[in-house]
Design an enzyme around this catalytic site. Structure first.
Site, short mmCIF file in Angstrom:
data_model
loop_
_atom_site.label_atom_id
_atom_site.label_comp_id
_atom_site.label_asym_id
_atom_site.label_seq_id
_atom_site.Cartn_x
_atom_site.Cartn_y
_atom_site.Cartn_z
N ARG A 121 -13.62 -8.72 1.17
CA ARG A 121 -12.20 -8.47 0.91
C ARG A 121 -11.39 -9.71 1.25
O ARG A 121 -10.50 -10.12 0.49
CB ARG A 121 -11.70 -7.29 1.78
CG ARG A 121 -12.20 -5.92 1.38
CD ARG A 121 -11.60 -5.45 0.06
NE ARG A 121 -10.15 -5.41 0.09
CZ ARG A 121 -9.42 -4.42 0.59
NH1 ARG A 121 -10.01 -3.34 1.07
NH2 ARG A 121 -8.09 -4.45 0.56
N GLN A 138 -10.06 -3.98 -3.73
CA GLN A 138 -11.35 -3.44 -3.31
C GLN A 138 -12.39 -3.65 -4.41
O GLN A 138 -13.50 -4.14 -4.14
CB GLN A 138 -11.20 -1.93 -3.01
CG GLN A 138 -12.47 -1.30 -2.50
CD GLN A 138 -12.88 -1.84 -1.14
OE1 GLN A 138 -12.09 -1.85 -0.21
NE2 GLN A 138 -14.12 -2.30 -1.00
N HIS A 143 -7.16 0.69 -6.64
CA HIS A 143 -7.40 -0.17 -5.48
C HIS A 143 -8.07 -1.46 -6.00
O HIS A 143 -9.27 -1.69 -5.77
CB HIS A 143 -8.29 0.57 -4.47
CG HIS A 143 -8.28 -0.01 -3.09
ND1 HIS A 143 -7.58 -1.15 -2.76
CD2 HIS A 143 -8.90 0.38 -1.94
CE1 HIS A 143 -7.76 -1.42 -1.47
NE2 HIS A 143 -8.57 -0.51 -0.96
N CYS A 158 -16.56 1.63 0.20
CA CYS A 158 -15.41 0.75 0.48
C CYS A 158 -14.97 0.82 1.94
O CYS A 158 -14.28 -0.07 2.41
CB CYS A 158 -14.24 1.09 -0.44
SG CYS A 158 -13.62 2.75 -0.19
N ASP A 218 -17.29 6.95 -1.91
CA ASP A 218 -16.06 6.81 -1.12
C ASP A 218 -15.77 8.17 -0.51
O ASP A 218 -16.37 9.19 -0.88
CB ASP A 218 -14.91 6.34 -2.05
CG ASP A 218 -13.60 6.09 -1.30
OD1 ASP A 218 -13.63 5.95 -0.06
OD2 ASP A 218 -12.53 6.05 -1.96
N ARG A 225 0.88 -1.18 0.00
CA ARG A 225 0.00 0.00 0.00
C ARG A 225 0.91 1.22 0.00
O ARG A 225 1.70 1.42 0.92
CB ARG A 225 -0.92 0.00 1.22
CG ARG A 225 -1.64 1.31 1.39
CD ARG A 225 -2.79 1.24 2.36
NE ARG A 225 -3.91 0.52 1.80
CZ ARG A 225 -5.15 0.56 2.29
NH1 ARG A 225 -5.41 1.28 3.37
NH2 ARG A 225 -6.13 -0.12 1.74
N1 CP Z 1 -11.25 -0.26 2.11
C1 CP Z 1 -9.99 -0.35 2.59
O1 CP Z 1 -9.04 -0.60 1.86
O2 CP Z 1 -9.89 -0.18 3.93
P1 CP Z 1 -8.54 0.02 4.77
O3 CP Z 1 -7.99 1.37 4.39
O4 CP Z 1 -9.00 -0.03 6.19
O5 CP Z 1 -7.59 -1.07 4.42
N1 NVA Z 2 -9.93 6.58 -1.60
C1 NVA Z 2 -9.57 6.16 -0.27
C2 NVA Z 2 -9.78 4.69 -0.11
C3 NVA Z 2 -9.47 4.15 1.26
C4 NVA Z 2 -9.67 2.67 1.34
C5 NVA Z 2 -8.13 6.52 0.02
O1 NVA Z 2 -7.28 6.36 -0.87
O2 NVA Z 2 -7.83 6.97 1.13
#
Ligand code: CP
Ligand code: NVA
Length: 313
Positions: free
Chosen positions: A299, A139, A136, A271, A231, A109
């Site tokens: 997930r 997701q 993502h 999400c 989101d 990430r």
């Molecule tokens: N939706 C998602 O990726 O959640 P987290 O940021 O908690 O991993």
């Molecule tokens: N768009 C959000 C998704 C979090 C799971 C972010 O990138 O923070």
């Protein structure tokens, strides 16, 4: 149980997969989910290790990957981006080469999507994108699996995404276009999804026979939707733009008034994490229309299928 056969070594973005491969992942995830509900966990990733590099916060991604791999007989290593030598200037290429000598897969990430691409290109083991500024994919796969579980067929289904044209929106657009799901995206002109994603996905949608529409009008986007998705307005790393974004996106909130323009049985998706009463009224998340916690649960099932497909070759 037939483990999905994928051509790709990595899951960097949804377009690493074909429609057929995604459907194989869904069927396999459904089997894993059914077995898990009966307390049965196949030892498919016995002694396999997954390194998880997190340069941003996470609840779902971290816990679902770690729990998922341990259920399958393997284990995960949590690597905080601030603690490892990457933070002190070790290159992504060297990090990829070193981790490839120890573990069987890497989940990352990070901020720039190019970091995921570089890691995947330099590692001899599978690399899974656990969220970048641009995509993502895990997701989106869990989200379409959630829809797949509820529908007889994905073709003819319409998803509306309302809000910021961000990483989640980009992956949803790609996945819808590949799977033949109609998608209508309502966002302000300042915050549209990635232009190259839209262009490529228009081609994919024509091939799969679905539609892809981008509009500034949330009521228009949700009119024919079976699922309405939103989101957060401020993604991780965008904190400095918060005031401006909140002002521009204020017309794109999921409200009961907006849902009154939808089909009666239209369901609501997010999400998570949600900013209750910012991008969505809090009680909508708690209502019978909400499937957000199914998405969160899925997930884990979908990622277990992905890890099996990538890490067992
Ligand atoms: N939706 C998602 O990726 O959640 P987290 O940021 O908690 O991993
Ligand atoms: N768009 C959000 C998704 C979090 C799971 C972010 O990138 O923070």
């Amino acid at each position: 149980m037939r483990i999905p056969r994928l051509k790709t070594k990595d899951l960097v973005s949804i377009t690493d997969l074909t429609r057929d491969e995604i459907m194989q992942i869904f069927r396999f995830a459904a089997r894993l989910k059914k077995n898990a509900a009966r307390g049965k966990h196949p030892n498919l990733l016995n002694k396999k290790s997954l390194a998880m590099i997190f340069e941003k916060s996470s609840t779902r991604t971290r816990v679902s990957f770690e729990t998922g791999i341990s259920q399958l007989g393997g284990h995960a290593l949590f690597l905080d981006g601030n603690d490892i030598q990457l933070k002190r200037g070790e290159t992504i290429v060297d990090t990829a080469r070193v981790l490839s000598r120890y573990v069987d897969g890497i989940m990352i990430r990070t901020f720039s999507h190019q970091n995921v691409v570089e890691l995947a290109n330099s590692a001899s083991i599978p690399v899974i994108n656990g969220l970048s500024d641009t995509f993502h994919p895990c997701q989106a796969l869990a989200d379409f699996f959630t829809i797949y579980e509820r529908e007889e067929s994905l073709s003819g289904v319409t998803l509306a995404y309302v809000g910021d044209g961000n990483n989640v929106a980009n992956s949803l657009i790609q996945c819808a276009a590949l799977l033949g799901v109609n998608i209508s995206v309502a966002c302000p002109s300042d915050y549209t999804p990635d232009a190259s994603v839209i262009e490529e996905s228009q081609r994919l949608a024509s091939a799969s026979g679905s539609s892809l529409e981008i509009t500034p009008d949330p009521h228009k986007a949700v009119k024919d939707a079976d699922y309405v998705y939103t989101d957060v307005w401020i993604s991780m790393g965008e904190e400095q733009a918060a005031a401006k974004k909140k002002k521009i996106l204020s017309k794109y909130k999921i409200t009961k008034n907006l849902l009154a323009s939808c089909k009666k049985n239209c369901m609501v998706m997010h999400c998570l994490p949600a900013h209750r009463d910012e991008e969505i009224e809090g009680d909508i998340l708690d209502s019978d229309r909400s499937i957000v916690f199914d998405q969160a649960e899925n997930r884990m099932h979908v990622q277990k299928a992905i890890m099996c497909a990538l890490m067992r070759r």
